[in-house]
Design a protein around this motif. Sequence first.
Motif, PDB file in Angstrom:
ATOM      1  N   ASP A 103       0.892  -1.101   0.004  1.00 35.81           N
ATOM      2  CA  ASP A 103       0.030   0.057  -0.043  1.00 35.81           C
ATOM      3  C   ASP A 103       0.897   1.154   0.283  1.00 35.81           C
ATOM      4  N   VAL A 104       2.029   1.214   0.731  1.00 38.63           N
ATOM      5  CA  VAL A 104       2.905   2.287   0.720  1.00 38.63           C
ATOM      6  C   VAL A 104       3.657   2.735  -0.341  1.00 38.63           C
ATOM      7  N   LEU A 105       3.906   1.467  -1.063  1.00 37.29           N
ATOM      8  CA  LEU A 105       4.655   1.599  -2.592  1.00 37.29           C
ATOM      9  C   LEU A 105       3.595   2.121  -3.438  1.00 37.29           C
ATOM     10  N   GLN A 106       2.233   1.502  -3.275  1.00 38.51           N
ATOM     11  CA  GLN A 106       1.302   2.199  -4.422  1.00 38.51           C
ATOM     12  C   GLN A 106       0.962   3.388  -4.105  1.00 38.51           C
ATOM     13  N   ARG A 107       0.834   4.070  -2.883  1.00 39.47           N
ATOM     14  CA  ARG A 107       0.748   5.335  -2.684  1.00 39.47           C
ATOM     15  C   ARG A 107       1.879   6.383  -3.032  1.00 39.47           C
ATOM     16  N   LYS A 108       3.118   5.925  -3.088  1.00 42.95           N
ATOM     17  CA  LYS A 108       4.098   6.758  -3.720  1.00 42.95           C
ATOM     18  C   LYS A 108       4.302   6.679  -5.205  1.00 42.95           C
ATOM     19  N   GLY A 109       3.457   5.718  -5.831  1.00 38.99           N
ATOM     20  CA  GLY A 109       3.637   5.452  -7.203  1.00 38.99           C
ATOM     21  C   GLY A 109       4.151   4.492  -7.864  1.00 38.99           C
ATOM     22  N   ASP A 110       4.800   3.714  -6.633  1.00 37.68           N
ATOM     23  CA  ASP A 110       5.660   2.644  -7.369  1.00 37.68           C
ATOM     24  C   ASP A 110       5.260   1.279  -7.355  1.00 37.68           C
ATOM     25  N   TYR A 111       3.873   0.950  -7.426  1.00 34.74           N
ATOM     26  CA  TYR A 111       3.203  -0.192  -7.322  1.00 34.74           C
ATOM     27  C   TYR A 111       1.957  -0.021  -7.902  1.00 34.74           C
ATOM     28  N   PRO A 112       1.807   0.244  -9.166  1.00 38.79           N
ATOM     29  CA  PRO A 112       0.409   0.417  -9.738  1.00 38.79           C
ATOM     30  C   PRO A 112      -0.366  -0.825  -9.587  1.00 38.79           C
ATOM     31  N   PRO A 113      -1.815  -0.591  -9.527  1.00 36.18           N
ATOM     32  CA  PRO A 113      -2.555  -1.733  -9.248  1.00 36.18           C
ATOM     33  C   PRO A 113      -2.679  -2.594 -10.702  1.00 36.18           C
ATOM     34  N   PRO A 114      -2.737  -3.899 -10.759  1.00 33.10           N
ATOM     35  CA  PRO A 114      -2.874  -4.734 -12.110  1.00 33.10           C
ATOM     36  C   PRO A 114      -4.009  -4.207 -12.737  1.00 33.10           C
ATOM     37  N   PRO A 115      -4.024  -4.378 -14.169  1.00 30.60           N
ATOM     38  CA  PRO A 115      -5.478  -4.050 -14.977  1.00 30.60           C
ATOM     39  C   PRO A 115      -6.669  -4.735 -14.353  1.00 30.60           C
ATOM     40  N   GLY A 116      -7.614  -4.071 -14.344  1.00 26.32           N
ATOM     41  CA  GLY A 116      -8.979  -4.422 -13.880  1.00 26.32           C
ATOM     42  C   GLY A 116      -9.102  -4.224 -12.508  1.00 26.32           C
ATOM     43  N   ALA A 117      -8.206  -3.911 -11.638  1.00 27.77           N
ATOM     44  CA  ALA A 117      -8.207  -3.927 -10.088  1.00 27.77           C
ATOM     45  C   ALA A 117      -8.721  -2.495  -9.666  1.00 27.77           C
ATOM     46  N   SER A 118      -9.272  -2.358  -8.755  1.00 25.81           N
ATOM     47  CA  SER A 118      -9.536  -0.933  -7.990  1.00 25.81           C
ATOM     48  C   SER A 118      -8.428  -0.197  -7.681  1.00 25.81           C
ATOM     49  N   PRO A 119      -8.469   1.097  -8.326  1.00 23.09           N
ATOM     50  CA  PRO A 119      -7.218   2.140  -8.174  1.00 23.09           C
ATOM     51  C   PRO A 119      -7.244   2.443  -6.485  1.00 23.09           C
ATOM     52  N   ILE A 120      -8.178   2.162  -5.815  1.00 24.69           N
ATOM     53  CA  ILE A 120      -8.059   2.425  -4.283  1.00 24.69           C
ATOM     54  C   ILE A 120      -7.149   1.419  -3.435  1.00 24.69           C
ATOM     55  N   LEU A 121      -6.488   2.052  -2.500  1.00 20.72           N
ATOM     56  CA  LEU A 121      -5.608   1.211  -1.885  1.00 20.72           C
ATOM     57  C   LEU A 121      -6.166   0.333  -1.076  1.00 20.72           C
ATOM     58  N   GLY A 122      -5.466  -0.620  -0.759  1.00 14.46           N
ATOM     59  CA  GLY A 122      -5.930  -1.720   0.382  1.00 14.46           C
ATOM     60  C   GLY A 122      -6.166  -3.193  -0.234  1.00 14.46           C
ATOM     61  N   LEU A 123      -5.334  -4.189   0.543  1.00 13.00           N
ATOM     62  CA  LEU A 123      -5.409  -5.467   0.068  1.00 13.00           C
ATOM     63  C   LEU A 123      -5.777  -6.578   0.841  1.00 13.00           C
ATOM     64  N   GLU A 124      -6.330  -6.113   2.045  1.00  8.61           N
ATOM     65  CA  GLU A 124      -6.863  -7.213   2.848  1.00  8.61           C
ATOM     66  C   GLU A 124      -7.917  -6.608   3.746  1.00  8.61           C
ATOM     67  N   VAL A 125      -9.025  -7.045   3.801  1.00 10.32           N
ATOM     68  CA  VAL A 125     -10.240  -6.677   4.517  1.00 10.32           C
ATOM     69  C   VAL A 125     -11.048  -7.783   5.385  1.00 10.32           C
ATOM     70  N   ALA A 126     -11.745  -7.476   6.378  1.00 14.98           N
ATOM     71  CA  ALA A 126     -12.746  -8.360   7.064  1.00 14.98           C
ATOM     72  C   ALA A 126     -14.088  -7.748   7.269  1.00 14.98           C
ATOM     73  N   GLY A 127     -15.010  -8.199   7.288  1.00 15.85           N
ATOM     74  CA  GLY A 127     -16.532  -7.804   7.423  1.00 15.85           C
ATOM     75  C   GLY A 127     -17.428  -8.631   7.182  1.00 15.85           C
ATOM     76  N   GLU A 128     -18.495  -8.305   6.567  1.00  8.54           N
ATOM     77  CA  GLU A 128     -19.734  -8.755   6.335  1.00  8.54           C
ATOM     78  C   GLU A 128     -20.096  -9.028   4.930  1.00  8.54           C
ATOM     79  N   VAL A 129     -20.740 -10.159   4.258  1.00  7.75           N
ATOM     80  CA  VAL A 129     -20.954 -10.348   2.936  1.00  7.75           C
ATOM     81  C   VAL A 129     -22.299  -9.571   2.901  1.00  7.75           C
ATOM     82  N   VAL A 130     -22.667  -8.677   1.775  1.00  3.78           N
ATOM     83  CA  VAL A 130     -23.843  -7.884   1.691  1.00  3.78           C
ATOM     84  C   VAL A 130     -24.507  -8.303   0.269  1.00  3.78           C
ATOM     85  N   ALA A 131     -23.575  -8.618  -0.608  1.00  8.75           N
ATOM     86  CA  ALA A 131     -24.254  -8.941  -1.891  1.00  8.75           C
ATOM     87  C   ALA A 131     -23.117  -9.858  -2.573  1.00  8.75           C
TER      88      ALA A 131
END
Length: 332
Positions: free
Chosen positions: A49-77
């Motif tokens: 995430d830090v590398l992407q924020r600095k512009g050194d690690y762009p997301p792969p094609p088709g991935a969200s440009p928003i930072l963040g690679l791991e989450v926990a929560g509730e399935v809603v759809a």
Amino acid sequence: MSLPLEMQFVDLPAPGGPENMVLAKGPLPELKPGDILVRVEAAGINRPDVLQRKGDYPPPPGASPILGLEVAGEVVALGEGAQGFRIGDKVCALANGGGYAEYTAVPATQAFAWPRGYDAVKAAALPETFFTVWANVFDMAGLKAGETILIHGGSSGIGTTAIQLARAFGAEVFVTAGSTEKCRACEALGAKRAINYRDEDFKTVVLEETGGRGVDVILDMVGARYFDRNIGSLAKDGRLSIIAFLGGAKVEGANIAPILTKRLHVMGSALRPRTAAEKQAIRDGLVEKVWPLLETGKVAPVIHSVLPFSAVADGHRQMEQGDHVGKIIMSL
């Protein structure tokens, strides 16, 4: 389930320092076939995430440009064809991007049910580091019971995970870390010997501790600066697994003769560019081999700090300062 039209997320109008990240509002992500939509309760902060924020690690094609690679929560759809989960399930997941948001779309094949007894914060501390360690230490480098491993950055989220998994599967562990306190923390997790790289040469210590044999596996995130000493620290048929280049990517003046004479294997990988099928295979291996260890408490994530979503910049500063032991988590 009724969903809002907008969500809050961490926007990055331009690459740069932590202060460049701002809270913004926008539409919820669209679900692709096979995706699940997760209402995020906690999200991990990781070095990519830090590398992407600095512009050194762009997301792969088709991935969200928003930072963040791991989450926990509730399935809603559920997206078309998504299998294995129902609305209301509590999951943690490896995201291809988009984790710094109130809602995140993730492939169902990269999601897990929370281990029994876990809450969102503990569950969010699992996906990125456990995926990385399982793929690189066990799948690729093939660490086995009775072998020895040297883990660089032992106090990091990757390091604390690798120590515990290596010990759980019967390996002897050596680590490097940058302070007496970090070394003690690594030894408390199961490392036989933690080496303070500011005061000691890890190659010298490893050879002394192993009677001159060296270790079977090295997990390295430093790269060029450690390459020559890593090669010199490996035993015959040893495996060097490189997952980052914090100490540079270009090696000059290294002695590669031991690669031939000791039949060494030098390998590397990044998690984010792997295919969906590859990530699913890693997920399945974790469910079978590691989730039972989490549920019995034999292995557990080490959490350094939990910050509110609005303090994302502080989380990035903690990551860059490098004083943390374990994971940095944001709670939503």
